[in-house]
Design a protein around this motif. Structure first.
Motif, PDB file in Angstrom:
ATOM      1  N   ALA A 285       0.849  -1.195   0.000  1.00 18.05           N
ATOM      2  CA  ALA A 285       0.000   0.000   0.000  1.00 18.05           C
ATOM      3  C   ALA A 285       0.882   1.241   0.000  1.00 18.05           C
ATOM      4  O   ALA A 285       2.100   1.166   0.205  1.00 18.05           O
ATOM      5  CB  ALA A 285      -0.933  -0.002   1.209  1.00 18.05           C
ATOM      6  N   GLU A 286       0.262   2.371  -0.237  1.00 15.74           N
ATOM      7  CA  GLU A 286       0.971   3.646  -0.312  1.00 15.74           C
ATOM      8  C   GLU A 286       0.444   4.590   0.758  1.00 15.74           C
ATOM      9  O   GLU A 286      -0.761   4.607   1.040  1.00 15.74           O
ATOM     10  CB  GLU A 286       0.762   4.260  -1.700  1.00 15.74           C
ATOM     11  N   VAL A 287       1.333   5.356   1.354  1.00 16.32           N
ATOM     12  CA  VAL A 287       0.945   6.333   2.369  1.00 16.32           C
ATOM     13  C   VAL A 287       1.187   7.730   1.809  1.00 16.32           C
ATOM     14  O   VAL A 287       2.287   8.039   1.344  1.00 16.32           O
ATOM     15  CB  VAL A 287       1.743   6.146   3.674  1.00 16.32           C
ATOM     16  N   VAL A 288       0.145   8.559   1.842  1.00 17.60           N
ATOM     17  CA  VAL A 288       0.207   9.910   1.280  1.00 17.60           C
ATOM     18  C   VAL A 288      -0.130  10.923   2.374  1.00 17.60           C
ATOM     19  O   VAL A 288      -1.094  10.742   3.131  1.00 17.60           O
ATOM     20  CB  VAL A 288      -0.784  10.063   0.105  1.00 17.60           C
ATOM     21  N   ALA A 289       0.653  11.977   2.458  1.00 18.40           N
ATOM     22  CA  ALA A 289       0.405  13.033   3.438  1.00 18.40           C
ATOM     23  C   ALA A 289      -0.782  13.883   2.982  1.00 18.40           C
ATOM     24  O   ALA A 289      -0.757  14.448   1.891  1.00 18.40           O
ATOM     25  CB  ALA A 289       1.642  13.902   3.598  1.00 18.40           C
ATOM     26  N   LEU A 290      -1.813  13.980   3.813  1.00 15.51           N
ATOM     27  CA  LEU A 290      -2.951  14.838   3.508  1.00 15.51           C
ATOM     28  C   LEU A 290      -2.708  16.269   3.970  1.00 15.51           C
ATOM     29  O   LEU A 290      -3.228  17.221   3.398  1.00 15.51           O
ATOM     30  CB  LEU A 290      -4.213  14.293   4.175  1.00 15.51           C
ATOM     31  N   THR A 291      -1.914  16.406   5.029  1.00 18.92           N
ATOM     32  CA  THR A 291      -1.485  17.704   5.534  1.00 18.92           C
ATOM     33  C   THR A 291       0.037  17.632   5.675  1.00 18.92           C
ATOM     34  O   THR A 291       0.621  16.550   5.566  1.00 18.92           O
ATOM     35  CB  THR A 291      -2.108  17.996   6.906  1.00 18.92           C
ATOM     36  N   PRO A 292       0.715  18.740   5.905  1.00 22.24           N
ATOM     37  CA  PRO A 292       2.149  18.639   6.192  1.00 22.24           C
ATOM     38  C   PRO A 292       2.376  17.686   7.365  1.00 22.24           C
ATOM     39  O   PRO A 292       1.728  17.796   8.403  1.00 22.24           O
ATOM     40  CB  PRO A 292       2.533  20.080   6.552  1.00 22.24           C
ATOM     41  N   CYS A 293       3.283  16.736   7.189  1.00 20.79           N
ATOM     42  CA  CYS A 293       3.518  15.697   8.192  1.00 20.79           C
ATOM     43  C   CYS A 293       4.971  15.690   8.656  1.00 20.79           C
ATOM     44  O   CYS A 293       5.879  16.041   7.900  1.00 20.79           O
ATOM     45  CB  CYS A 293       3.172  14.314   7.636  1.00 20.79           C
ATOM     46  N   THR A 294       5.149  15.269   9.887  1.00 24.05           N
ATOM     47  CA  THR A 294       6.477  15.041  10.445  1.00 24.05           C
ATOM     48  C   THR A 294       6.533  13.615  10.972  1.00 24.05           C
ATOM     49  O   THR A 294       5.591  13.158  11.626  1.00 24.05           O
ATOM     50  CB  THR A 294       6.776  16.021  11.591  1.00 24.05           C
ATOM     51  N   ALA A 295       7.614  12.921  10.654  1.00 20.39           N
ATOM     52  CA  ALA A 295       7.760  11.534  11.092  1.00 20.39           C
ATOM     53  C   ALA A 295       9.219  11.224  11.364  1.00 20.39           C
ATOM     54  O   ALA A 295      10.118  11.892  10.851  1.00 20.39           O
ATOM     55  CB  ALA A 295       7.212  10.578  10.028  1.00 20.39           C
ATOM     56  N   VAL A 296       9.435  10.195  12.185  1.00 20.87           N
ATOM     57  CA  VAL A 296      10.782   9.696  12.441  1.00 20.87           C
ATOM     58  C   VAL A 296      11.007   8.489  11.537  1.00 20.87           C
ATOM     59  O   VAL A 296      10.203   7.557  11.518  1.00 20.87           O
ATOM     60  CB  VAL A 296      10.955   9.299  13.917  1.00 20.87           C
ATOM     61  N   VAL A 297      12.086   8.526  10.761  1.00 30.36           N
ATOM     62  CA  VAL A 297      12.429   7.434   9.848  1.00 30.36           C
ATOM     63  C   VAL A 297      13.245   6.397  10.624  1.00 30.36           C
ATOM     64  O   VAL A 297      14.315   6.709  11.155  1.00 30.36           O
ATOM     65  CB  VAL A 297      13.239   7.944   8.641  1.00 30.36           C
ATOM     66  N   LEU A 298      12.718   5.170  10.693  1.00 32.49           N
ATOM     67  CA  LEU A 298      13.359   4.107  11.461  1.00 32.49           C
ATOM     68  C   LEU A 298      13.849   3.011  10.524  1.00 32.49           C
ATOM     69  O   LEU A 298      13.044   2.403   9.813  1.00 32.49           O
ATOM     70  CB  LEU A 298      12.367   3.537  12.478  1.00 32.49           C
ATOM     71  N   GLU A 299      15.150   2.774  10.530  1.00 29.66           N
ATOM     72  CA  GLU A 299      15.728   1.720   9.694  1.00 29.66           C
ATOM     73  C   GLU A 299      15.226   0.349  10.164  1.00 29.66           C
ATOM     74  O   GLU A 299      15.058   0.117  11.352  1.00 29.66           O
ATOM     75  CB  GLU A 299      17.253   1.804   9.777  1.00 29.66           C
ATOM     76  N   ALA A 300      14.934  -0.536   9.212  1.00 22.58           N
ATOM     77  CA  ALA A 300      14.235  -1.783   9.507  1.00 22.58           C
ATOM     78  C   ALA A 300      14.936  -2.620  10.576  1.00 22.58           C
ATOM     79  O   ALA A 300      14.312  -3.041  11.559  1.00 22.58           O
ATOM     80  CB  ALA A 300      14.076  -2.604   8.223  1.00 22.58           C
ATOM     81  N   GLU A 301      16.198  -2.886  10.413  1.00 21.99           N
ATOM     82  CA  GLU A 301      16.912  -3.750  11.352  1.00 21.99           C
ATOM     83  C   GLU A 301      16.988  -3.116  12.731  1.00 21.99           C
ATOM     84  O   GLU A 301      16.836  -3.799  13.747  1.00 21.99           O
ATOM     85  CB  GLU A 301      18.324  -4.038  10.826  1.00 21.99           C
TER      86      GLU A 301
END
Length: 253
Positions: free
Chosen positions: A103-119
């Motif tokens: 699936a795809e995730v799309v920002a509806l408003t300006p978003c802030t997130a923490v990018v976490l490496e898989a391992e």
């Protein structure tokens, strides 16, 4: 009253009482520690946060903003799956399965997130004993997906529309009670996808909500003015003939 309608009404009562809102999978302490495991990234409104078909090399911990999860079919059809808000994990399924994103995730408003490496995320989960917490989140999302599919098949248009707006309120402004809440970033087409009807049907439904004083609308803005009235609309009336829904979306995976 059929079993499916009872399920939808039961879910609606929980939603009206405010008990069916987003449940953060991690404790406050674990969430704060997790946020320190990656880099902060901002996403512009309408930008793709996670792309369908890409490898599950990382996930996102959403800290601010509103996003939608959609599935893009080969023929170009876009199916709405869910809305996500602050405190939600995005893309964790492909990280654990080691597969491409479905699936795809799309920002509806300006978003802030923490990018976490898989391992690094998998190691964090193991070290903190969070496997059961993530399983509970997965089961909760499946239940919500099932309840939503039932609503599409059994409830009147305005009830579905009111419940969608209440879910968005709980995502963007949890615990606001009777306060006025401003929802931004949503097009009428996206609301139509989430409620399983046409755009014209959404226009009609919003007009009824406006006339009742529950909401005010502008371009990509819905202001919830009367939470009590909106909760009243969200309570299904068994005697009301439902508006035929579009085919329900598949459960998120």
């Amino acid at each position: 009253m059929g079993k499916a309608h009872k399920i939808a009404c039961g879910a609606g009562r929980c939603l009206v009482r405010g008990e069916r809102g987003r449940r953060r999978v991690l404790s406050g302490e674990a969430w704060r520690e997790l946020r320190g495991q990656g880099a902060v990234r901002t996403f512009r409104e309408r930008s793709v946060m996670l792309r369908q078909g890409s490898p599950g090399t990382h996930l996102l911990a959403l800290t601010d903003g509103l996003a939608k999860v959609v599935c893009r079919e080969p023929g170009g059809v876009v199916t709405w799956l869910a809305f996500r808000g602050p405190g939600d994990l995005l893309g964790e399924v492909s990280v654990f399965h080691g597969t491409t994103r479905t699936a795809e995730v799309v920002a509806l408003t300006p978003c802030t997130a923490v990018v976490l490496e898989a391992e690094r995320f998998r190691r964090f989960v193991e070290q903190h004993g969070l496997v059961m917490d993530l399983m509970r989140q997965a089961l909760s999302r499946l239940r919500e997906s099932d309840a939503h599919r039932t609503e599409l098949l059994t409830l009147p248009l305005v009830a579905r529309l009111a419940r969608t707006l209440l879910r968005l309120v709980e995502l963007t402004a949890p615990g606001r009670g009777s306060e006025v809440v401003r929802l931004t970033g949503l097009s009428q087409e996206e609301i139509a996808q989430a409620t399983g009807v046409t755009r014209n049907a959404v226009i009609t439904g919003l007009q009824r909500l406006r006339e009742s004083g529950a909401v005010e609308t502008a371009r990509r803005v819905i202001v919830v003015k009367d939470m009590k009235a909106l909760r009243h609309w969200a309570t299904a009336d068994p005697g009301t003939t439902p508006v035929p829904a579009l085919p329900p979306p598949p459960p998120t995976g």
